[in-house]
Design a protein around this motif. Sequence first.
Motif, mmCIF file in Angstrom:
data_model
loop_
_atom_site.group_PDB
_atom_site.id
_atom_site.type_symbol
_atom_site.label_atom_id
_atom_site.label_comp_id
_atom_site.label_asym_id
_atom_site.label_seq_id
_atom_site.Cartn_x
_atom_site.Cartn_y
_atom_site.Cartn_z
ATOM 1 N N MET A 56 0.051 7.795 11.721
ATOM 2 C CA MET A 56 0.929 6.767 12.269
ATOM 3 C C MET A 56 2.299 6.887 11.621
ATOM 4 O O MET A 56 2.399 7.211 10.424
ATOM 5 C CB MET A 56 0.359 5.363 12.029
ATOM 6 N N PRO A 57 3.349 6.626 12.383
ATOM 7 C CA PRO A 57 4.690 6.668 11.790
ATOM 8 C C PRO A 57 4.815 5.657 10.654
ATOM 9 O O PRO A 57 4.381 4.507 10.773
ATOM 10 C CB PRO A 57 5.602 6.308 12.965
ATOM 11 N N GLY A 58 5.392 6.079 9.546
ATOM 12 C CA GLY A 58 5.588 5.202 8.407
ATOM 13 C C GLY A 58 4.418 5.137 7.468
ATOM 14 O O GLY A 58 4.480 4.421 6.458
ATOM 15 N N ALA A 59 3.326 5.875 7.758
ATOM 16 C CA ALA A 59 2.157 5.820 6.882
ATOM 17 C C ALA A 59 2.424 6.478 5.541
ATOM 18 O O ALA A 59 1.724 6.201 4.558
ATOM 19 C CB ALA A 59 0.961 6.477 7.561
ATOM 20 N N ASP A 60 3.403 7.394 5.478
ATOM 21 C CA ASP A 60 3.698 8.061 4.221
ATOM 22 C C ASP A 60 4.661 7.277 3.334
ATOM 23 O O ASP A 60 4.966 7.683 2.225
ATOM 24 C CB ASP A 60 4.293 9.440 4.500
ATOM 25 N N GLU A 61 5.133 6.124 3.828
ATOM 26 C CA GLU A 61 5.998 5.247 3.061
ATOM 27 C C GLU A 61 5.227 3.994 2.645
ATOM 28 O O GLU A 61 4.229 3.632 3.261
ATOM 29 C CB GLU A 61 7.225 4.847 3.880
ATOM 30 N N PRO A 62 5.663 3.309 1.577
ATOM 31 C CA PRO A 62 4.993 2.044 1.221
ATOM 32 C C PRO A 62 5.087 1.027 2.360
ATOM 33 O O PRO A 62 6.147 0.833 2.946
ATOM 34 C CB PRO A 62 5.770 1.569 -0.015
ATOM 35 N N PHE A 63 3.982 0.421 2.682
ATOM 36 C CA PHE A 63 3.946 -0.598 3.727
ATOM 37 C C PHE A 63 3.116 -1.782 3.248
ATOM 38 O O PHE A 63 2.379 -1.684 2.254
ATOM 39 C CB PHE A 63 3.389 -0.033 5.036
ATOM 40 N N THR A 64 3.256 -2.876 3.958
ATOM 41 C CA THR A 64 2.619 -4.133 3.544
ATOM 42 C C THR A 64 1.511 -4.505 4.516
ATOM 43 O O THR A 64 1.671 -4.398 5.738
ATOM 44 C CB THR A 64 3.650 -5.274 3.490
ATOM 45 N N VAL A 107 0.846 -1.197 0.000
ATOM 46 C CA VAL A 107 0.000 0.000 0.000
ATOM 47 C C VAL A 107 0.876 1.239 0.000
ATOM 48 O O VAL A 107 1.865 1.320 0.741
ATOM 49 C CB VAL A 107 -0.946 0.008 1.223
ATOM 50 N N GLN A 108 0.492 2.217 -0.805
ATOM 51 C CA GLN A 108 1.151 3.525 -0.843
ATOM 52 C C GLN A 108 0.069 4.596 -0.714
ATOM 53 O O GLN A 108 -0.694 4.840 -1.648
ATOM 54 C CB GLN A 108 1.926 3.694 -2.144
ATOM 55 N N LEU A 109 -0.026 5.215 0.470
ATOM 56 C CA LEU A 109 -1.041 6.228 0.714
ATOM 57 C C LEU A 109 -0.562 7.575 0.187
ATOM 58 O O LEU A 109 0.639 7.883 0.199
ATOM 59 C CB LEU A 109 -1.339 6.335 2.210
#
Length: 459
Positions: free
Chosen positions: A76-84, A64-66
């Motif tokens: 949340m920390p890291g929400a602006d980076e791609p996460f799984t 996911v890439q928001l």
Amino acid sequence: MRRTTIALLAALEASIAVLVGLGIALVPSMLLWAVHFGLAAPVDAFFRGAVDVWLLGHGVDLVVQLDAQTAAAVGMPGADEPFTIGVALLGFAVLTFAFGMRIGRRATASGTPVVGAVSAVVTTAALATTFALSAAAPAAQPVIWQASVLPAVVMGAGVLAGVMVAIGRSGWATDAATTVVRSQQDALPAVAVAGLRTAIRVGVGSALGVIAVAAVLVTARIAIDHPTIIGLYQALGAGIDGGLAITLLELALLPNVIIWAAAWMLGPGFALGAGTVVSPSVTLLGPVPGLPLLGGLPAEGAPLGVLWLGLPVLLGFGGAVLVARSKPERANEPWWATLAVGLGSGVVAGIVLGVLAAASAGAAGPGRLAEVGPDALLVAGAAAASVAAGAVAGAFAARARGSHRLADAVPDDAPWWGDVRRAEGQGPGRDAAEPRPAEGTDDSDETVELDGFGRGGRR
């Protein structure tokens, strides 16, 4: 029935399984599109979302890439980076598995289980890959190779389970592949085959017993904490359409919650974020995902939670005793075979519960939500140790009881012909009123000799 017909029927049922699961995910998406967004939003986005949910239900990771605005709203920390997102909504996998079992039983009844299995697995893989490619978008991208493999693996596991159930009920099928498997099994030592079957029965039965008790525990927690759950629904303010979507999401997540409860009973517990733990001895929680179902989580460690650790031991003991009662002839097997069966039962239970724990865990979001669910290795080790302890004790207890029964069946002062009649399967011996033959005479085919003290012996 011709193999081509079996293959086509299996492919049709596999297609129905995929479409039914996708339809369950698509209905709430379409309601949101129609009611909440007034048919104004692009409909393809909701279709892609339904496909992503279905793939996620089979263990396919979603990258996911928001956008910047949404990431800021998440906070949340890291929400602006791609996460799984990798927590499988196992309700969809259970549905596919059930369809696979049906396909396996029908294919075995027709005498061609391998043809049906291959057709169902290939069809599922092809449809899942097609849907994954159609759902690819910059905001959410399913992992294509997982989409090509994991749904097919779930379908194949269901087909295999259906084939094994059908073989257990009606015997082996007649196609070439199952004939080869049967011949290879017949070449193995009988003691090894019987021991393996017993270990599988006890291990799988104990694992399913833990899951069944966990389901009862989850049901009880929902009933007890339903005011909290209802309050969380009201606090979300999602409306009727949003509430329906959340409820369907929770139903898809319910198998995961049951497996987490099983991990809780085994001792390792589970996590709802990095640095958290929910176990019988301690509960450490931070901010949790906003699902009303999680309102049933225990606020603190259970006062007598350690007592739950004895449940898998009791299940292993009971399973070993029940299986041994159905096979009393195994009381004369070597002691090491009994020990191997008990330890093997623990290994089987550990594998089953460890695989389920691994399937139920994963990442639920960015930052600390990257760790959600139980530790599969800890769950497998705890299950194997506890079930093996109970199964070994139960196997040796049943062995001792069976030995006593065999000894009591032939008393030391019983007439000699009682041994012969019992060995020949002709009952407990002659009637008490029937006279014993005189020494030196023979009323059977055996030769009787007299020793120097006038006692008879048989050859």
